[in-house]
Design a protein around this motif. Structure first.
Motif, mmCIF file in Angstrom:
data_model
loop_
_atom_site.group_PDB
_atom_site.id
_atom_site.type_symbol
_atom_site.label_atom_id
_atom_site.label_comp_id
_atom_site.label_asym_id
_atom_site.label_seq_id
_atom_site.Cartn_x
_atom_site.Cartn_y
_atom_site.Cartn_z
ATOM 1 N N PRO A 193 0.625 -1.130 0.024
ATOM 2 C CA PRO A 193 0.015 -0.038 0.144
ATOM 3 C C PRO A 193 0.959 1.260 -0.538
ATOM 4 O O PRO A 193 1.893 1.274 0.534
ATOM 5 N N ALA A 194 0.296 2.291 -0.789
ATOM 6 C CA ALA A 194 0.719 3.950 -0.303
ATOM 7 C C ALA A 194 0.645 4.300 0.033
ATOM 8 O O ALA A 194 -0.024 3.797 1.659
ATOM 9 N N ILE A 195 1.705 5.196 0.949
ATOM 10 C CA ILE A 195 1.617 6.179 2.195
ATOM 11 C C ILE A 195 1.431 7.896 1.341
ATOM 12 O O ILE A 195 1.898 7.785 0.217
ATOM 13 N N GLU A 196 0.039 8.267 1.426
ATOM 14 C CA GLU A 196 -1.000 9.314 1.409
ATOM 15 C C GLU A 196 -0.584 10.556 1.541
ATOM 16 O O GLU A 196 -1.047 10.259 3.070
ATOM 17 N N LEU A 197 -0.318 11.750 0.847
ATOM 18 C CA LEU A 197 -0.013 13.517 1.659
ATOM 19 C C LEU A 197 -0.779 13.603 1.390
ATOM 20 O O LEU A 197 -0.849 14.477 0.290
ATOM 21 N N TYR A 198 -1.823 14.015 1.669
ATOM 22 C CA TYR A 198 -2.367 15.394 2.016
ATOM 23 C C TYR A 198 -2.578 16.344 2.175
ATOM 24 O O TYR A 198 -2.138 16.752 3.525
ATOM 25 N N ALA A 199 -2.186 17.479 1.469
ATOM 26 C CA ALA A 199 -1.684 18.456 1.749
ATOM 27 C C ALA A 199 -2.686 19.281 2.716
ATOM 28 O O ALA A 199 -4.066 19.302 2.215
ATOM 29 N N MET A 200 -1.967 20.410 3.960
ATOM 30 C CA MET A 200 -3.248 20.952 4.487
ATOM 31 C C MET A 200 -2.275 22.347 4.222
ATOM 32 O O MET A 200 -1.531 22.656 3.975
ATOM 33 N N ARG A 201 -3.508 23.546 3.973
ATOM 34 C CA ARG A 201 -3.092 24.845 4.214
ATOM 35 C C ARG A 201 -3.444 25.601 5.525
ATOM 36 O O ARG A 201 -4.967 25.142 5.376
ATOM 37 N N LYS A 202 -2.989 25.912 5.675
ATOM 38 C CA LYS A 202 -3.354 27.216 6.961
ATOM 39 C C LYS A 202 -4.728 28.247 5.997
ATOM 40 O O LYS A 202 -3.889 29.312 5.619
ATOM 41 N N GLU A 203 -5.633 28.820 6.397
ATOM 42 C CA GLU A 203 -7.035 29.606 6.539
ATOM 43 C C GLU A 203 -7.215 30.554 7.079
ATOM 44 O O GLU A 203 -7.675 30.027 8.052
ATOM 45 N N TYR A 204 -7.244 32.418 7.634
ATOM 46 C CA TYR A 204 -7.944 33.189 8.262
ATOM 47 C C TYR A 204 -9.009 33.014 8.344
ATOM 48 O O TYR A 204 -9.603 33.570 6.674
ATOM 49 N N ARG A 205 -9.744 32.918 9.012
ATOM 50 C CA ARG A 205 -11.591 33.135 9.156
ATOM 51 C C ARG A 205 -11.963 34.151 9.142
ATOM 52 O O ARG A 205 -11.136 33.855 11.143
ATOM 53 N N GLU A 206 -12.637 35.392 9.548
ATOM 54 C CA GLU A 206 -12.589 36.785 9.969
ATOM 55 C C GLU A 206 -14.199 36.402 10.742
ATOM 56 O O GLU A 206 -14.618 35.420 10.424
ATOM 57 N N GLY A 207 -13.874 36.579 12.450
ATOM 58 C CA GLY A 207 -14.430 35.696 13.456
ATOM 59 C C GLY A 207 -13.990 34.619 14.131
ATOM 60 O O GLY A 207 -15.325 33.656 14.850
ATOM 61 N N LEU A 212 -7.801 24.519 9.268
ATOM 62 C CA LEU A 212 -6.903 24.267 7.996
ATOM 63 C C LEU A 212 -7.843 23.204 6.858
ATOM 64 O O LEU A 212 -8.390 22.883 7.504
ATOM 65 N N LYS A 213 -6.981 23.673 5.666
ATOM 66 C CA LYS A 213 -7.795 22.817 4.823
ATOM 67 C C LYS A 213 -6.998 22.141 4.486
ATOM 68 O O LYS A 213 -6.168 22.335 3.645
ATOM 69 N N ASP A 214 -7.979 20.883 3.789
ATOM 70 C CA ASP A 214 -6.980 19.887 2.683
ATOM 71 C C ASP A 214 -7.166 19.742 1.645
ATOM 72 O O ASP A 214 -9.116 20.534 0.771
ATOM 73 N N LEU A 215 -6.441 20.529 0.138
ATOM 74 C CA LEU A 215 -6.321 21.160 -0.777
ATOM 75 C C LEU A 215 -7.148 19.569 -1.289
ATOM 76 O O LEU A 215 -7.415 20.011 -2.758
ATOM 77 N N GLN A 216 -6.662 18.914 -1.081
ATOM 78 C CA GLN A 216 -7.092 17.296 -1.917
ATOM 79 C C GLN A 216 -9.131 16.891 -1.637
ATOM 80 O O GLN A 216 -9.314 17.247 -3.166
ATOM 81 N N THR A 217 -9.554 16.794 -0.816
ATOM 82 C CA THR A 217 -10.843 16.657 -0.904
ATOM 83 C C THR A 217 -11.318 18.241 -0.412
ATOM 84 O O THR A 217 -12.461 17.688 -0.301
#
Length: 272
Positions: A193-207, A212-217
């Protein structure tokens, strides 16, 4: 555009209650790091120009290695099993501490918390891949480790990238039994089996603060659902799991305590 994420926390906040065990594990982590430096990449990645049909943010799929390198390697190597590569990778990531989280995610997180194992009694794997979340500093470090994965384990990396050439998802996979293709994104089928790496991006939301957002899903979580990452000891492997793992699984899967063939959906907004 991908935002570089350098969180001010150590991803190895221990959850071990026994002081003796905690000291033992701390010593083992210290020993991993003696003489270590964050590696720098020496192998240039060349992005293909292929465009995937039916996708919005993914512009293409490519490999760290050329197809000719891949075929030649298949003919002369014996690949290392996934669980051994995963253990080695976690040792390397844990070694560099702050700013390099590698969380166990999705199906693997369920198996750890519900089933207490990743491997069946007969030695086969519970799942057809190992799911993880990574920040971009961790992902870049893993890319830099590829020459060692290639030469010592017979593994390399396939990845999907956005139109601005940011990697949003990657698959560590053994060359053994894997068909090389860049015309679509799919399961990386191979001997192990592969090791899958889902990249996460940090996002600021007012209030709402940082998420953290999974860029793939496209699924998003409040930052404090994942950090500080917590140590989860699986045999001799020092895994990292999210700070609030059960909240994450409740949101993504619903009743994850009961076995289901369903998969995690996309575009979920998790939060209190």
């Amino acid at each position: 555009q991908t935002t570089e994420f350098n969180p001010p926390f150590s991803p190895i906040s221990s959850t071990i209650s026994s002081k003796e065990e905690e000291e033992l594990n701390s010593r083992s982590l210290i020993n991993m790091c003696v003489g270590e430096e964050v590696p720098t990449v020496t192998h240039e990645i060349s992005y293909s120009a292929k465009v995937l049909q039916g996708t919005v943010d993914t512009c293409g799929v490519d490999y760290f290695r050329s197809e000719s390198e891949w075929i030649e390697k298949q003919q002369q190597t014996i690949c290392t099993p996934s669980i051994d590569v995963y253990a080695w990778l976690m040792d390397k990531v844990n070694c560099f501490g702050e700013g390099y989280p590698l969380w166990t995610a999705y199906g693997e997180l369920i198996h750890l918390l519900r089933d207490k194992t990743l491997i069946n009694p007969d030695g086969t794997y519970l799942d057809d891949d190992f799911d993880t979340w990574v920040t971009h500093p961790t992902l870049q470090m893993i890319l830099n480790l590829e020459p060692y994965l290639w030469s010592h384990f017979g593994w390399s990396i396939r990845f999907s990238y956005s139109c601005d050439k940011s990697i949003i998802f990657a698959q560590l996979t053994p060359v053994c039994g894997h068909e090389y293709y860049t015309n679509r994104l799919a399961k990386a089928k191979a001997q192990y089996p592969a090791i899958e790496l889902y990249a996460m991006r940090k996002e600021y939301r007012e209030g709402e603060g940082w998420w953290l957002k999974d860029l793939q899903t496209k699924t998003s979580f409040p930052l404090d659902w994942l950090v500080p990452a917590r140590r989860h000891q699986y045999g001799t492997i020092h895994l990292q799991i999210p700070a609030q793992s059960e909240k994450i699984l409740d949101c993504v899967y619903g009743n994850w305590h009961v076995f289901s063939k369903g998969h995690a959906g996309d575009d979920k907004e998790c939060g209190d």
